[in-house]
Design an enzyme around this catalytic site. Sequence first.
Site, short mmCIF file in Angstrom:
data_model
loop_
_atom_site.label_atom_id
_atom_site.label_comp_id
_atom_site.label_asym_id
_atom_site.label_seq_id
_atom_site.Cartn_x
_atom_site.Cartn_y
_atom_site.Cartn_z
N LYS A 26 0.84 -1.20 0.00
CA LYS A 26 0.00 0.00 0.00
C LYS A 26 0.87 1.25 0.00
O LYS A 26 0.66 2.17 -0.79
CB LYS A 26 -0.89 0.00 1.25
N ASN A 27 1.87 1.25 0.91
CA ASN A 27 2.66 2.46 1.09
C ASN A 27 3.61 2.74 -0.07
O ASN A 27 4.25 3.78 -0.12
CB ASN A 27 3.45 2.39 2.40
N ARG A 98 -4.08 9.97 3.84
CA ARG A 98 -2.93 10.79 4.18
C ARG A 98 -1.88 10.79 3.07
O ARG A 98 -1.23 11.80 2.80
CB ARG A 98 -2.29 10.28 5.48
N ASP A 122 -4.74 7.95 9.45
CA ASP A 122 -4.87 7.17 10.68
C ASP A 122 -4.80 8.05 11.91
O ASP A 122 -4.12 9.06 11.92
CB ASP A 122 -3.70 6.18 10.78
N ASP A 311 4.92 0.03 12.11
CA ASP A 311 3.66 -0.58 11.66
C ASP A 311 3.49 -2.01 12.18
O ASP A 311 2.37 -2.53 12.17
CB ASP A 311 3.59 -0.58 10.12
N VAL A 333 8.38 6.30 16.84
CA VAL A 333 8.00 6.96 15.59
C VAL A 333 6.63 7.65 15.70
O VAL A 333 6.51 8.83 15.37
CB VAL A 333 8.03 5.96 14.41
C1 UD1 Z 1 4.71 6.32 6.43
C2 UD1 Z 1 3.73 5.18 6.29
C3 UD1 Z 1 3.32 4.65 7.66
C4 UD1 Z 1 4.55 4.29 8.48
C5 UD1 Z 1 5.52 5.46 8.53
C6 UD1 Z 1 6.82 5.12 9.23
C7 UD1 Z 1 2.57 5.79 4.25
C8 UD1 Z 1 1.30 6.19 3.61
N1 UD1 Z 1 2.56 5.65 5.57
O1 UD1 Z 1 4.01 7.38 7.08
O2 UD1 Z 1 2.52 3.48 7.47
O3 UD1 Z 1 4.14 3.98 9.80
O4 UD1 Z 1 5.84 5.89 7.19
O5 UD1 Z 1 7.42 4.02 8.65
O6 UD1 Z 1 3.57 5.55 3.58
N2 UD1 Z 1 6.98 13.95 11.02
C9 UD1 Z 1 7.05 15.28 11.37
N3 UD1 Z 1 7.15 16.22 10.37
C10 UD1 Z 1 7.17 15.88 9.06
C11 UD1 Z 1 7.08 14.51 8.71
C12 UD1 Z 1 7.00 13.57 9.73
O7 UD1 Z 1 7.03 15.64 12.54
O8 UD1 Z 1 7.26 16.77 8.20
C13 UD1 Z 1 6.91 12.95 12.10
C14 UD1 Z 1 5.58 12.22 12.13
O9 UD1 Z 1 4.62 12.91 12.90
C15 UD1 Z 1 5.99 10.91 12.77
C16 UD1 Z 1 7.39 10.67 12.24
O10 UD1 Z 1 7.86 11.94 11.82
O11 UD1 Z 1 6.04 11.03 14.16
C17 UD1 Z 1 7.50 9.68 11.10
O12 UD1 Z 1 6.69 10.08 10.03
P1 UD1 Z 1 6.95 9.63 8.52
O13 UD1 Z 1 8.17 8.77 8.43
O14 UD1 Z 1 6.90 10.85 7.68
O15 UD1 Z 1 5.70 8.71 8.23
P2 UD1 Z 1 4.60 8.87 7.10
O16 UD1 Z 1 5.26 9.14 5.79
O17 UD1 Z 1 3.51 9.75 7.56
#
Ligand code: UD1
Length: 430
Positions: A26-27, A98, A122, A311, A333
């Site tokens: 999915k991701n 998202r 989520d 995850d 995370v």
């Molecule tokens: C993606 C995955 C999700 C997985 C995650 C970590 C998708 C659609 N989702 O989510 O299933 O759990 O990677 O492997 O691909 N953060 C900030 N600022 C930012 C970006 C992120 O503070 O600009 C924080 C987030 O709140 C979180 C952490 O960084 O606490 C990790 O986020 P990120 O790695 O960006 O995850 P996603 O891309 O949202």
Amino acid sequence: MEGFLVRSPGGQGRPLRGEVRVGGAKNSALKLMAASLLAPGTTTITNLPDILDVDVMARLLDELGCTTRVDHTRAVVEIDVPEELAHHAPYQLVRRLRASISVLGPLLARCGRAEVALPGGDAIGSRGLDMHLEGLERLGAESRIEHGYVVAEATAGLHGAEVGLEFPSVGATENILLAATLADGTTVLDNVAREPEIADLCGMLVAMGARIDGIGSGTLRVEGVRRLSPVEHATVGDRIVGGTWAFAAAIAGGEVEVHGVDPAHLGIVLDKLDRAGAQVTRHEHGFGVRVERRLRSFDVVTLPFPGFPTDLQPFAMALAAVSDGTAMVTENVFEARFMFAQELARLGADVHVDGHHAVVRGRPRLSGAEVVAHDIRAGAALVLAGLAAEGETTVADSFHVDRGYPGFVEQLTGLGVDIERVELADLDDR
Ligand code: UD1
């Protein structure tokens, strides 16, 4: 309200037996679909997961001027991308997904402007966008939040830059990478996420004509090109779904063969299960997990890849709840992932949360109860916990699980689990 009903008479259920085939991640698929925006013409993505999120992303691409044809029976989507794209990603679609934030980079690169609603997704924490926006600003975009939208503009076009991420965010890495492929000059992206889905995206971009060095490492060097061409690309297998089946075998016992996932993408997870007493066999495109007795507890610390994936953390917690010994689970995370612990406790798990640590003392079995899924992984983990919970477990809000697991009930039934979909009265009405 729809839910799952799992029956496990003695709390030990039946040991699982059988094979499961895992589809595309999915991701990854959602980001590959967003990447298609970079190249006018027809992009074809295969090994597409049969989930609603794919259809939502297809509608979003249509909204941006594309014509998408999703064929779930063949696991394929074809995306016709026009020369001129629209640049407005509306809230009605973005709030359901998202991952739709990943159209921001491509739209900026192609149109010099993007308006993307702030996403929902989520219920697992605040999930900021600061790193996405700061990175795109380094490439020459100005951005602001207006009426619930991220409005970004690069009036003079995007240019290469040095960008160091504060944290290896998956989404920020993808967005900045996508924008950099068409920027003028070279971008060096440091401290990037190294998840296999990023390598998959890089693989597709390179086939499209992008120049990217350092794929799979913590530093990506992207030399911008003027134009990219559409390609056909197969989505990488879903390691999180594959890992879910490994935990299913670990929790219920038995033997499960998983096809369609590279076991190297689950390195630390399979190693931990191995050391806890499971017999893991690795193949080129899959693995087998055989569990004959209760496993020993193990500690888990979630970290960006190649660390233990956040995850899969709820599954590790569910397993710890029925393992022999005590486990410390640390979530680094997503801070809100521990909402799951409260539901697990409803099934009789001995779990204590303190900040981003949880201590789980294993019990021989849990006790069936009514619980609620708060997100995809928590929902699936509750179903698996139900395999070791004596009596009946109902997991409400099954729609979350359907977002990540095509054919979840059918696959579990195929492994010998007594599970069905049921209509549940709204919790508030009971
Ligand atoms: C993606 C995955 C999700 C997985 C995650 C970590 C998708 C659609 N989702 O989510 O299933 O759990 O990677 O492997 O691909 N953060 C900030 N600022 C930012 C970006 C992120 O503070 O600009 C924080 C987030 O709140 C979180 C952490 O960084 O606490 C990790 O986020 P990120 O790695 O960006 O995850 P996603 O891309 O949202």
